[in-house]
Design a protein around this motif. Structure first.
Motif, PDB file in Angstrom:
ATOM      1  N   VAL A 111     -22.814-139.036  -7.367  1.00  0.00           N
ATOM      2  CA  VAL A 111     -22.645-138.595  -5.908  1.00  0.00           C
ATOM      3  C   VAL A 111     -23.539-138.147  -4.653  1.00  0.00           C
ATOM      4  O   VAL A 111     -23.233-138.866  -3.508  1.00  0.00           O
ATOM      5  CB  VAL A 111     -20.794-138.004  -5.624  1.00  0.00           C
ATOM      6  CG1 VAL A 111     -20.895-137.490  -4.253  1.00  0.00           C
ATOM      7  CG2 VAL A 111     -20.092-137.820  -6.296  1.00  0.00           C
ATOM      8  N   GLN A 115     -25.242-140.881  -1.050  1.00  0.00           N
ATOM      9  CA  GLN A 115     -25.117-140.103   0.419  1.00  0.00           C
ATOM     10  C   GLN A 115     -26.256-140.839   1.350  1.00  0.00           C
ATOM     11  O   GLN A 115     -27.707-141.046   0.920  1.00  0.00           O
ATOM     12  CB  GLN A 115     -25.213-138.810  -0.148  1.00  0.00           C
ATOM     13  CG  GLN A 115     -24.426-138.291  -0.824  1.00  0.00           C
ATOM     14  CD  GLN A 115     -22.682-138.389  -0.195  1.00  0.00           C
ATOM     15  OE1 GLN A 115     -22.329-138.054   1.175  1.00  0.00           O
ATOM     16  NE2 GLN A 115     -22.243-138.892  -1.015  1.00  0.00           N
ATOM     17  N   THR A 272     -13.032-124.918 -10.602  1.00  0.00           N
ATOM     18  CA  THR A 272     -12.840-125.266  -9.242  1.00  0.00           C
ATOM     19  C   THR A 272     -12.940-124.272  -8.383  1.00  0.00           C
ATOM     20  O   THR A 272     -11.979-122.826  -9.162  1.00  0.00           O
ATOM     21  CB  THR A 272     -11.708-126.449  -8.742  1.00  0.00           C
ATOM     22  OG1 THR A 272     -10.671-125.622  -9.371  1.00  0.00           O
ATOM     23  CG2 THR A 272     -11.709-127.933  -9.620  1.00  0.00           C
ATOM     24  N   ARG A 279     -15.328-123.237   1.950  1.00  0.00           N
ATOM     25  CA  ARG A 279     -15.471-124.675   1.111  1.00  0.00           C
ATOM     26  C   ARG A 279     -15.372-124.707  -0.097  1.00  0.00           C
ATOM     27  O   ARG A 279     -15.008-123.530  -1.139  1.00  0.00           O
ATOM     28  CB  ARG A 279     -17.351-125.023   1.574  1.00  0.00           C
ATOM     29  CG  ARG A 279     -17.370-124.773   2.338  1.00  0.00           C
ATOM     30  CD  ARG A 279     -19.128-124.563   3.307  1.00  0.00           C
ATOM     31  NE  ARG A 279     -19.467-123.757   2.271  1.00  0.00           N
ATOM     32  CZ  ARG A 279     -20.915-123.269   2.348  1.00  0.00           C
ATOM     33  NH1 ARG A 279     -21.948-124.480   2.894  1.00  0.00           N
ATOM     34  NH2 ARG A 279     -21.713-121.978   1.888  1.00  0.00           N
ATOM     35  N   ASP A 302     -20.710-129.454  -3.346  1.00  0.00           N
ATOM     36  CA  ASP A 302     -19.367-129.606  -3.316  1.00  0.00           C
ATOM     37  C   ASP A 302     -19.150-130.750  -3.534  1.00  0.00           C
ATOM     38  O   ASP A 302     -20.461-131.763  -3.886  1.00  0.00           O
ATOM     39  CB  ASP A 302     -19.842-129.255  -1.645  1.00  0.00           C
ATOM     40  CG  ASP A 302     -19.186-130.461  -0.897  1.00  0.00           C
ATOM     41  OD1 ASP A 302     -18.749-131.595  -1.135  1.00  0.00           O
ATOM     42  OD2 ASP A 302     -18.964-130.678   0.343  1.00  0.00           O
ATOM     43  N   PRO A 303     -18.374-131.348  -4.260  1.00  0.00           N
ATOM     44  CA  PRO A 303     -17.812-132.583  -5.149  1.00  0.00           C
ATOM     45  C   PRO A 303     -18.040-133.954  -4.004  1.00  0.00           C
ATOM     46  O   PRO A 303     -18.170-134.815  -4.700  1.00  0.00           O
ATOM     47  CB  PRO A 303     -16.595-132.279  -5.742  1.00  0.00           C
ATOM     48  CG  PRO A 303     -15.645-131.269  -4.672  1.00  0.00           C
ATOM     49  CD  PRO A 303     -17.266-130.178  -4.283  1.00  0.00           C
ATOM     50  N   ARG A 304     -18.337-133.432  -2.882  1.00  0.00           N
ATOM     51  CA  ARG A 304     -18.540-134.676  -1.868  1.00  0.00           C
ATOM     52  C   ARG A 304     -19.344-134.608  -1.555  1.00  0.00           C
ATOM     53  O   ARG A 304     -19.668-136.266  -1.271  1.00  0.00           O
ATOM     54  CB  ARG A 304     -16.826-134.199  -0.323  1.00  0.00           C
ATOM     55  CG  ARG A 304     -16.060-133.843  -1.111  1.00  0.00           C
ATOM     56  CD  ARG A 304     -15.143-133.701  -0.063  1.00  0.00           C
ATOM     57  NE  ARG A 304     -16.024-132.291   1.091  1.00  0.00           N
ATOM     58  CZ  ARG A 304     -16.163-131.847   1.836  1.00  0.00           C
ATOM     59  NH1 ARG A 304     -15.121-132.376   2.764  1.00  0.00           N
ATOM     60  NH2 ARG A 304     -17.016-130.857   2.315  1.00  0.00           N
ATOM     61  N   THR A 305     -20.372-134.312  -1.860  1.00  0.00           N
ATOM     62  CA  THR A 305     -21.456-134.807  -0.956  1.00  0.00           C
ATOM     63  C   THR A 305     -23.194-134.318  -3.006  1.00  0.00           C
ATOM     64  O   THR A 305     -24.321-134.915  -2.565  1.00  0.00           O
ATOM     65  CB  THR A 305     -22.138-134.154  -0.192  1.00  0.00           C
ATOM     66  OG1 THR A 305     -22.239-132.616   0.035  1.00  0.00           O
ATOM     67  CG2 THR A 305     -21.195-134.162   1.308  1.00  0.00           C
TER      68      THR A 305
END
Length: 345
Positions: A111, A115, A272, A279, A302-305
């Motif tokens: 992931v 980015q 989690t 955040r 951060d699992p999104r980035t």
């Protein structure tokens, strides 16, 4: 005062910090009050420093050992102070996946690698901010006195390793009036302080110089360059926590960090969690007694980035002679900003 200063110098060193004026200072102090308001019945250890080694086992012997030397501060014979104030424990939910931590971390590395590169305007440098909390403790004759030292860090670093580091210490927080009186008797400060250091080319920080590697194996060697072999895998997790606080990591570098963590023996998925800045993240931990007392060392991602959001150390089963209630958070770092910005004048 001299004794306190010596301990702060030995355990301290200069790290980046935040100073943004009265409005921002008030916000940080409100955040700190919220963090501490839920549970003030734990904590104690030395303040974190670049590549420092605070030997927790020394607490049982009544001496703080640092870098081959030792400092012992006597405390008047009086009733033992109450348990030291520390932040409330974070509330961990189930892991995001049933996969082993090593597999999940590699997915997060992918992931991170996907980015986009952050934009860098001409003439800018790496700029980082973080909020941090450390507990300073002194032990002698079976007595312990502690002061919470919340800090705001800020740093700027140019490509030639010049820069500036600023550290602002907010007023210490005490669990009891006994600790406060003893602290003041030693001459310890009870107000805010701010320290600024500027560095010429090649002098910024004493480690992590030059380009951060994008290969996990190379990164592993780079982190330990100029040092002896680490005593345990947890050292790499601690090194990564230091790195995230002073260097802006691009997507490939973040991917290398997460891959390195995935390869560490004993790494587990802690669950989690919402971090201390509000955040959402996934936590990964190593439990180790490599520094004396059993402790859990945790990074939040951060699992999104694939960005590191925070780091915590928590005593898990015993505190030796430290005046804490187990489990006890003894250190946290909350990484708030990593961007390109102009060097301050």
């Amino acid at each position: 005062m001299k004794a306190i200063d010596e301990v702060r110098q030995l355990l301290g060193g200069l790290d980046p910090t935040r100073n943004t004026g009265p409005a921002e200072d008030a916000r940080h102090e409100r955040d700190l009050a919220r963090i501490l308001s839920v549970d003030r019945t734990a904590g104690a250890a030395g303040r974190a420093t670049p590549r420092r080694r605070f030997v927790l086992a020394a607490a049982a012997a009544g001496v703080v050992a640092v870098a081959g030397g030792a400092v012992a501060i006597g405390i008047d014979r009086q009733p033992q102070p109450a348990y030291a104030a520390t932040p409330a424990l974070l509330d961990y939910g189930p892991p995001a996946s049933a996969e082993p931590a090593s597999v999940r971390l590699r997915r997060l590395a992918a992931v991170a690698a996907a980015q986009p590169m952050p934009p860098r305007p001409a003439g800018t440098v790496e700029h980082l901010e973080s909020a941090n909390w450390f507990l300073n403790s002194s032990i002698s004759g079976g007595r312990t006195a502690s002061a919470v030292v919340p800090q705001q860090w800020e740093s700027w670093r140019s490509d030639d390793d010049a820069g500036r580091m600023v550290r602002k210490d907010l007023p210490p927080i005490f669990r009891s009036d006994v600790d406060r009186r003893q602290w003041q008797k030693w001459g310890g400060r009870v107000d805010s302080s701010r320290e600024v250091r500027d560095y010429a080319a090649g002098e910024f920080y004493r480690g992590f110089r030059g380009e951060v590697p994008t290969d996990a194996g190379v990164l592993r060697d780079w982190l330990r360059a100029g040092t002896s072999a680490p005593p345990a895998p947890v050292q790499y997790l601690e090194d990564v926590a230091q790195l995230a606080g002073i260097r802006l990591l691009n997507p490939a570098q973040r991917a290398a960090v997460l891959t390195l963590l995935a390869d560490l023996p004993g790494i587990t998925a802690a669950g989690t969690v919402t971090d201390r800045a509000g955040r959402a993240g996934e936590a990964f931990s190593i439990t180790s007694d490599a520094h004396g007392l059993p402790a859990q060392y945790t990074v939040i991602v951060d699992p999104r980035t694939g960005t590191l959001l925070g780091y915590e150390e928590m005593l898990t089963t015993t505190a030796g002679k430290l005046n804490v209630t187990i489990p006890a958070v003894i250190t946290y770092r909350s990484y708030l900003k990593a961007e390109y910005a102009s060097m301050p004048r």
